[in-house]
Design an enzyme around this catalytic site. Sequence first.
Site, PDB file in Angstrom:
ATOM      1  N   GLU A 125     -16.446   5.896   3.916  1.00 34.28           N
ATOM      2  CA  GLU A 125     -15.783   5.304   5.084  1.00 34.28           C
ATOM      3  C   GLU A 125     -15.680   6.361   6.166  1.00 34.28           C
ATOM      4  O   GLU A 125     -16.142   7.490   5.989  1.00 34.28           O
ATOM      5  CB  GLU A 125     -14.398   4.779   4.716  1.00 34.28           C
ATOM      6  CG  GLU A 125     -13.431   5.861   4.256  1.00 34.28           C
ATOM      7  CD  GLU A 125     -11.986   5.373   4.140  1.00 34.28           C
ATOM      8  OE1 GLU A 125     -11.620   4.397   4.814  1.00 34.28           O
ATOM      9  OE2 GLU A 125     -11.228   5.999   3.384  1.00 34.28           O
ATOM     10  N   ARG A 162       0.840  -1.207   0.000  1.00 34.81           N
ATOM     11  CA  ARG A 162       0.000   0.000   0.000  1.00 34.81           C
ATOM     12  C   ARG A 162       0.870   1.250   0.000  1.00 34.81           C
ATOM     13  O   ARG A 162       0.561   2.226  -0.684  1.00 34.81           O
ATOM     14  CB  ARG A 162      -0.947  -0.034   1.211  1.00 34.81           C
ATOM     15  CG  ARG A 162      -2.072   0.961   1.100  1.00 34.81           C
ATOM     16  CD  ARG A 162      -3.147   0.726   2.135  1.00 34.81           C
ATOM     17  NE  ARG A 162      -2.673   0.934   3.497  1.00 34.81           N
ATOM     18  CZ  ARG A 162      -3.394   0.681   4.586  1.00 34.81           C
ATOM     19  NH1 ARG A 162      -4.635   0.215   4.479  1.00 34.81           N
ATOM     20  NH2 ARG A 162      -2.900   0.885   5.797  1.00 34.81           N
ATOM     21  N   LYS A 202      -2.696   6.596   1.137  1.00 35.65           N
ATOM     22  CA  LYS A 202      -2.527   7.081   2.514  1.00 35.65           C
ATOM     23  C   LYS A 202      -1.576   8.279   2.517  1.00 35.65           C
ATOM     24  O   LYS A 202      -0.389   8.156   2.827  1.00 35.65           O
ATOM     25  CB  LYS A 202      -2.000   5.926   3.378  1.00 35.65           C
ATOM     26  CG  LYS A 202      -2.465   6.021   4.819  1.00 35.65           C
ATOM     27  CD  LYS A 202      -2.339   4.686   5.505  1.00 35.65           C
ATOM     28  CE  LYS A 202      -2.409   4.789   7.014  1.00 35.65           C
ATOM     29  NZ  LYS A 202      -3.644   5.313   7.562  1.00 35.65           N
TER      30      LYS A 202
HETATM   31  C1  PLP Z   1      -8.886   6.438   6.011  1.00 35.00           C
HETATM   32  C2  PLP Z   1      -8.621   5.098   6.583  1.00 35.00           C
HETATM   33  N1  PLP Z   1      -9.467   4.105   6.292  1.00 35.00           N
HETATM   34  C3  PLP Z   1      -9.276   2.866   6.789  1.00 35.00           C
HETATM   35  C4  PLP Z   1      -8.203   2.569   7.595  1.00 35.00           C
HETATM   36  C5  PLP Z   1      -7.999   1.179   8.111  1.00 35.00           C
HETATM   37  O1  PLP Z   1      -6.957   0.584   7.403  1.00 35.00           O
HETATM   38  P1  PLP Z   1      -6.127  -0.612   8.037  1.00 35.00           P
HETATM   39  O2  PLP Z   1      -7.100  -1.681   8.317  1.00 35.00           O
HETATM   40  O3  PLP Z   1      -5.158  -0.990   6.988  1.00 35.00           O
HETATM   41  O4  PLP Z   1      -5.509  -0.071   9.277  1.00 35.00           O
HETATM   42  C6  PLP Z   1      -7.303   3.579   7.945  1.00 35.00           C
HETATM   43  C7  PLP Z   1      -6.150   3.282   8.802  1.00 35.00           C
HETATM   44  O5  PLP Z   1      -5.084   3.107   8.299  1.00 35.00           O
HETATM   45  C8  PLP Z   1      -7.513   4.867   7.424  1.00 35.00           C
HETATM   46  O6  PLP Z   1      -6.675   5.859   7.737  1.00 35.00           O
END
Ligand code: PLP
Length: 339
Positions: free
Chosen positions: A219, A80, A183
């Site tokens: 989300e 990622r 991210k």
């Molecule tokens: C915007 C966002 N959505 C979802 C997640 C959850 O992702 P993960 O399960 O990889 O931590 C995160 C955290 O990293 C996030 O910042």
Amino acid sequence: MVNLDWKNLPFGYEKTNYNVRCYYRNGAWGELEISSSETINLHMAATALHYGQEAFEGLKAYRGKDDKIRLFRVEENAKRMASTAAYISMAQPPVDLFTKAVKTVVSLNKEFVPPYESGATLYVRPLLIGSGAQVGVKAANEFLFLVFVTPVGPYYKKGIAPIDAIIERLSDRAAPLGTGHIKVGGNYAASLPAQDRAHKLGYAISIYLDAREKKYIDEAGTSNFFGIKNNTYITPESHSILPSITNMSLMQLAEHLGMKVERRQIAVDELHTFEEAGACGTAAVISPINKIDDIENNKTYSYCTDCKPGPVCVKLFENLTGIQYGNLPDVFNWVTVLE
Ligand SMILES: Cc1ncc(COP(=O)(O)O)c(C=O)c1O
């Protein structure tokens, strides 16, 4: 092990002994360096500071009952970060470099990996920044990749607890064809006003809708959304949400546990049909949602009786954390045990 009040640690920064760093210069990554400094020396014209050329990741190291330290799906975080880097024209740390950096920094800070009984974990924060100087809007030609760790307290101090959520209609964190799926720091800056508002009103999280039509669930600011009905795990399909590694794992687990899985648009109008709903991510694993308020439309969607988590949320939570801590067999090969 260092002497910390493990059970009362916040989700905050706690100093540890070492971090690791690697520089990209002249078209190549250098050697991984170990540092005990908490600061970085950065050019004032670095693109990270001016143009947001910045990517980060978040994962955890878990100490098991057997005292072994486990990393959860570190290669997925590596992939990622590479896709985030590619999208905003940064050098991509190779998956091998990323995993080596994470393993090295956790091993060097073993005494900060909290004891099993505490429920606390070691949070791992990989960071990639454009460190080269530019004044025009251009990609840097030098990058710094670093990984630091910090012990963080147990998310649930008294067992898995449902939260209240609010639908955010006054701002968007990501544009339809923007950067929501990667991210980058800018997404989080854009989510701060909604987060402030939500907290002031007593909600734990804000749920964003698709920015174009305001019709579908995207989300939350740091977690993906899912709903449960008819033995089916349903989670949004959208270009503007981060592909959560927790969500990806829950989808696989749900199937393994005999549920159906659907990844598709979820209209706000469908919210009342779910038997359970939850938010998922590294920090909490699963936050079952007690209720979602849509203030502007004067609607409330409730999912819990007496604020108790639903049975599917609990089952998924127990199965996932069981694998993360090594209490259940690692049937999907998700875990890296540190030697
Ligand atoms: C915007 C966002 N959505 C979802 C997640 C959850 O992702 P993960 O399960 O990889 O931590 C995160 C955290 O990293 C996030 O910042």
